[in-house]
Design a protein around this motif. Structure first.
Motif, PDB file in Angstrom:
ATOM      1  N   CYS A 167      57.005  23.331  35.868  1.00 15.46           N
ATOM      2  CA  CYS A 167      57.901  22.640  36.824  1.00 15.46           C
ATOM      3  C   CYS A 167      56.651  22.312  38.179  1.00 15.46           C
ATOM      4  N   GLY A 168      56.607  21.159  38.320  1.00 16.67           N
ATOM      5  CA  GLY A 168      55.150  20.713  39.781  1.00 16.67           C
ATOM      6  C   GLY A 168      54.985  19.673  39.562  1.00 16.67           C
ATOM      7  N   GLY A 169      54.296  19.427  40.377  1.00 20.56           N
ATOM      8  CA  GLY A 169      52.945  18.646  39.978  1.00 20.56           C
ATOM      9  C   GLY A 169      52.030  18.333  39.033  1.00 20.56           C
ATOM     10  N   ARG A 170      51.949  16.459  38.905  1.00 21.60           N
ATOM     11  CA  ARG A 170      51.195  16.780  37.952  1.00 21.60           C
ATOM     12  C   ARG A 170      49.269  17.264  37.942  1.00 21.60           C
ATOM     13  N   ASP A 171      48.666  16.830  38.801  1.00 24.29           N
ATOM     14  CA  ASP A 171      47.213  18.173  38.577  1.00 24.29           C
ATOM     15  C   ASP A 171      47.731  19.137  38.722  1.00 24.29           C
ATOM     16  N   MET A 172      48.996  20.088  39.145  1.00 25.86           N
ATOM     17  CA  MET A 172      49.095  21.325  38.923  1.00 25.86           C
ATOM     18  C   MET A 172      48.860  21.623  37.186  1.00 25.86           C
ATOM     19  N   GLY A 203      58.662  22.751  42.494  1.00 28.43           N
ATOM     20  CA  GLY A 203      59.202  22.871  41.716  1.00 28.43           C
ATOM     21  C   GLY A 203      59.000  24.237  41.302  1.00 28.43           C
ATOM     22  N   ILE A 204      59.263  24.672  42.692  1.00 30.22           N
ATOM     23  CA  ILE A 204      59.880  26.579  42.503  1.00 30.22           C
ATOM     24  C   ILE A 204      61.140  26.468  41.902  1.00 30.22           C
ATOM     25  N   GLY A 205      62.132  25.218  42.048  1.00 26.76           N
ATOM     26  CA  GLY A 205      63.884  24.785  41.908  1.00 26.76           C
ATOM     27  C   GLY A 205      64.476  24.761  40.234  1.00 26.76           C
ATOM     28  N   PRO A 206      63.342  24.722  39.818  1.00 26.13           N
ATOM     29  CA  PRO A 206      64.829  25.294  38.302  1.00 26.13           C
ATOM     30  C   PRO A 206      64.559  26.768  37.880  1.00 26.13           C
ATOM     31  N   LEU A 207      63.196  27.298  37.906  1.00 26.88           N
ATOM     32  CA  LEU A 207      62.632  28.195  37.885  1.00 26.88           C
ATOM     33  C   LEU A 207      63.239  29.382  39.068  1.00 26.88           C
ATOM     34  N   ALA A 208      63.752  28.946  40.374  1.00 27.10           N
ATOM     35  CA  ALA A 208      64.694  29.748  40.510  1.00 27.10           C
ATOM     36  C   ALA A 208      65.802  30.055  40.138  1.00 27.10           C
ATOM     37  N   GLY A 209      66.235  29.415  39.814  1.00 27.21           N
ATOM     38  CA  GLY A 209      67.501  29.026  39.144  1.00 27.21           C
ATOM     39  C   GLY A 209      67.513  29.394  37.381  1.00 27.21           C
TER      40      GLY A 209
END
Length: 733
Positions: free
Chosen positions: A695-700, A610-616
């Protein structure tokens, strides 16, 4: 032939030409102002200036000398990029060399209408129209006045005609010159002009000598210098890059000798001339004259329109389909869509209903206005689901509007949900819509249905049920073809997670080249932003899998984060890729999960891939907007994705803060624990207008929402309000 060309080129491009002309006229004032304040260049060599500035400007990276004589030094100090105007004689820093916000705004408006590459192409098309207008206009003027020999004769007729002819003759040549040079500059921007290649070279490895002692710089007059880029500190083999009025070369910092040199080609010289003629840089008086000529464009447009007023076309070739107003429609079709796919289904339904004799009004769910549905016999709601059962972008505020109804609409409703059965909240928002409508006492036309993964079969089945319920025949035409998949070639990968049995990789793909036709037609692999989605089509399956992009097209590559799932067809194929391999993919916009361009702080929260777009977002944060990242992973030594990048982005100021939590270390923690630890700071940032992006998994995401509810408002109202305002958004899976 000339008259229709002139008429339709003018009518079609009048507004855009007026905008670009007026903004160009305003921009012509800046070179003139710079010329008035310019001081003569000192009679010294480029090497002397470089040595002086190297001593007086810490972190010096580059020197530029404009054609008008201005000297600018570029430096990088304490993680910040700086730009200074300097006195060439003394090396003294005079002032920060920052263009005004107004000048930047005017430049973006003039070049691209704030629309990126698409806007540049629109401006190029307008410039071509301008060229056609000036040439055809001169031909028409000569014809009207009795020949080319009478081109300067007095014009007769109505005021609008005389003013049109006089202004065209006065500024026509200047406008044609502006259009032609603008087209040339745009051709260079899109890589359509030949480029001069450089021969290879090998740099020495000894310590750098003073620029003043370098042969290549010692004998170069400062007036001939245009740009000098210094080697990067500590980078072995890096060289000085020199650009002059005569050409481009590379200088060995150890010996001071020219390693390679290429003289400027004919395209470079024409490009310099076009830049001077179009912008007035180095020719301020000419720039002002072109600016004055540009002021005639809006008047020419108005007088041209005045001459066309009252004229009617000879015949009508067809009939334009007009939108149906909500007051006149018997069927209201409301659409809740995130990425735009649901609108395509809505259009097919609208067309089928229209062919069956219905008058259909189509609009977003956010525009729900039952008081305007005066003739409505039915209200059909096509609702996609965003995140964990949330409203999609075009349905914001719909539930609140239904909940506040004093009286339910007389026309019954029907709901069709769109979603993906792989997610727990499959069509969850559509279910909320139906529940809210029934609670408001709204009569239901027919049972709800769901469309799984954009299934045309599911959609056709519901349309048949609707036709049976209405007692009419609804003939669905085939769906229009979507964008063609593009082959993306992998250029590099970074692997993580093997130590914790969770293989993960950051995959970087090269962007395919787009032809000029594809740019004009909007085809090919178009522009995108971090947070948009890459729909990958695995071999052996036509159903795409979506991955959030960790880059924007301006970065020059497409990057995604992938974790291998046991038995996962697409993730397995992606994880098996080696550099040089390729996959088929298409772009899918995700506008609800873009960082935006405002200056409000961003709180970025993610875990795993989930860090993908945040890194972008961090990578693209060149304006140094306050970004605060909370990132969760298993262990720092195994799956701290973008670890080195996060350190560098924090040094550069692209990330204001970074907090990490690891679930498989002695100090076991999750991102929600970090939020609770920083509760005061998080609350303060939100009160300052910060947006929260998860951004990431639903539980998170569920744990993050609970933590934020505790931090912001124990009753949970604050988080609901943030969602309604678009200040809390999720991209969860």
């Amino acid at each position: 032939m000339i008259r229709p060309l002139h008429r339709w080129a003018g009518l079609g491009a009048a507004l855009i030409l007026s905008v670009t002309a007026l903004s160009g006229a305003a921009l012509s004032l800046y070179p003139a102002a710079g010329a008035l304040s310019a001081v003569p260049l000192p009679d010294i060599s480029a090497g002397q200036l470089a040595a002086t500035l190297q001593d007086s400007v810490p972190g010096l990276e580059e020197i530029r000398v404009s054609a008008a004589g201005g000297i600018t030094a570029y430096a990088f100090q304490d993680g910040a990029a700086l730009r200074w105007t300097v006195d060439g004689a003394t090396g003294e820093i005079l002032a920060p060399a920052e263009r005004s916000a107004l000048q930047l705004w005017l430049t973006n408006l003039h070049r691209s209408l704030f629309l990126g590459d698409a806007g540049r192409l629109v401006v190029v098309a307008a410039s071509l129209a301008m060229l056609a207008l000036t040439l055809s206009g001169l031909a028409l003027t000569a014809r009207r006045l009795g020949g080319w020999s009478r081109l300067l004769a007095p014009a007769r007729g109505p005021l609008s005609r005389r003013l049109h002819l006089d202004l065209a003759r006065l500024g026509g040549a200047a406008l044609a010159l502006s259009a032609l040079t603008g087209i040339w500059l745009a051709a260079g921007t899109f890589g359509l002009l030949p480029e001069t290649g450089m021969p290879g070279f090998v740099a020495g490895g000894a310590p750098a000598m003073s620029p003043a002692a370098m042969t290549a710089l010692r004998d170069l007059p400062l007036a001939d210098l245009r740009q000098l880029t210094f080697p990067r500190p500590g980078s072995a083999g890096d060289v000085f890059t020199l650009r002059t009025v005569a050409g481009t070369g590379y200088i060995d910092p150890a010996s001071g000798q020219m390693l390679a040199w290429t003289a400027r080609g004919w395209a470079d010289r024409l490009g310099d001339l076009a830049m001077m003629l179009h912008t007035g840089r180095g020719a301020a008086v000419l720039g002002l004259l072109l600016g004055l000529a540009a002021l005639t464009v809006p008047v020419l447009g108005l007088t041209g329109l005045a001459q066309q007023a009252g004229r009617r076309p000879a015949g009508a070739a067809g009939r334009r389909v007009r939108a149906v107003a909500p007051e006149a429609a018997d069927t209201i079709l409301l659409v809740g869509s995130e990425g735009g796919t649901t609108w395509g289904f809505a259009e097919r339904l609208r067309a089928a209903l229209t062919r069956a004799g219905s008058s259909v009004h189509v609009g977003p769910m956010s525009g729900f206005a039952p008081e305007r549905y005066l003739r409505a016999q039915r209200i059909l709601i096509l609702a996609a689901t965003s995140g964990d059962g949330d409203a999609p972008g075009s349905a914001q505020g719909f539930l609140d509007r239904v909940g506040s109804l004093g009286k339910a609409p007389a026309a019954p409703f029907a709901v069709l949900g769109f979603g993906d059965s792989a997610f727990p909240a499959f069509c969850g928002y559509a279910e909320k819509v139906r529940a809210a409508a029934r609670a408001a006492g709204w009569a239901e036309l027919m049972a709800p249905a769901r469309v799984d993964r954009q299934s045309p079969q599911d959609f056709a089945r519901w349309v048949r049920a609707l036709a049976d319920r209405l007692g009419i025949a609804l003939d669905l035409l085939p769906a229009s073809a979507g964008p063609e998949p593009v082959r993306l070639r992998l250029v590099s990968r970074r692997d993580y997670g093997a130590e914790v049995q969770a293989p993960t990789a950051i995959l970087r793909f090269a962007l395919p080249r787009r032809s000029l036709w594809q740019r004009l037609a909007g085809g090919g692999f178009g522009p995108f932003l971090a947070g948009d989605l890459l729909a990958v089509l695995p071999e052996g399956d036509s159903r795409p899998r979506y991955y959030s992009l960790a880059s924007g097209s301006s970065d020059g590559f497409a990057e995604i984060c992938v974790r291998k799932h046991p038995g996962g067809l697409c993730s397995g194929q992606l994880m098996d890729l080696e550099p040089g391999d390729s996959v088929a993919a298409v772009l899918r916009p995700n506008p609800a999960f873009h960082a935006g361009k405002d200056e409000a702080p961003l709180i970025l929260i993610g875990a795993g891939t989930g860090i993908g777009p945040l890194a972008g977002f961090a990578r693209g944060n060149r304006a140094l907007r306050p970004l605060h990242l909370y990132f969760g992973a298993r262990a720092p030594e195994s799956d701290l994705l973008f670890g080195e990048d996060l350190v560098q982005w924090q040094k550069d100021g692209r990330l204001a803060s970074v907090a990490t939590a690891f679930s498989r270390t002695a100090d076991r923690a999750y991102v929600q624990d970090l939020l609770r630890r920083d509760a005061d700071r998080v609350a303060a940032l939100v009160s300052q207008g910060a947006r929260i992006m998860v951004c990431g998994g639903r539980d998170m995401a569920r744990g993050v929402a609970e933590a934020l509810e505790d931090i912001l408002d124990p009753a949970g109202a604050a988080l609901v309000r943030l969602k309604a305002e678009g200040r809390y958004v999720e991209d969860v899976y």
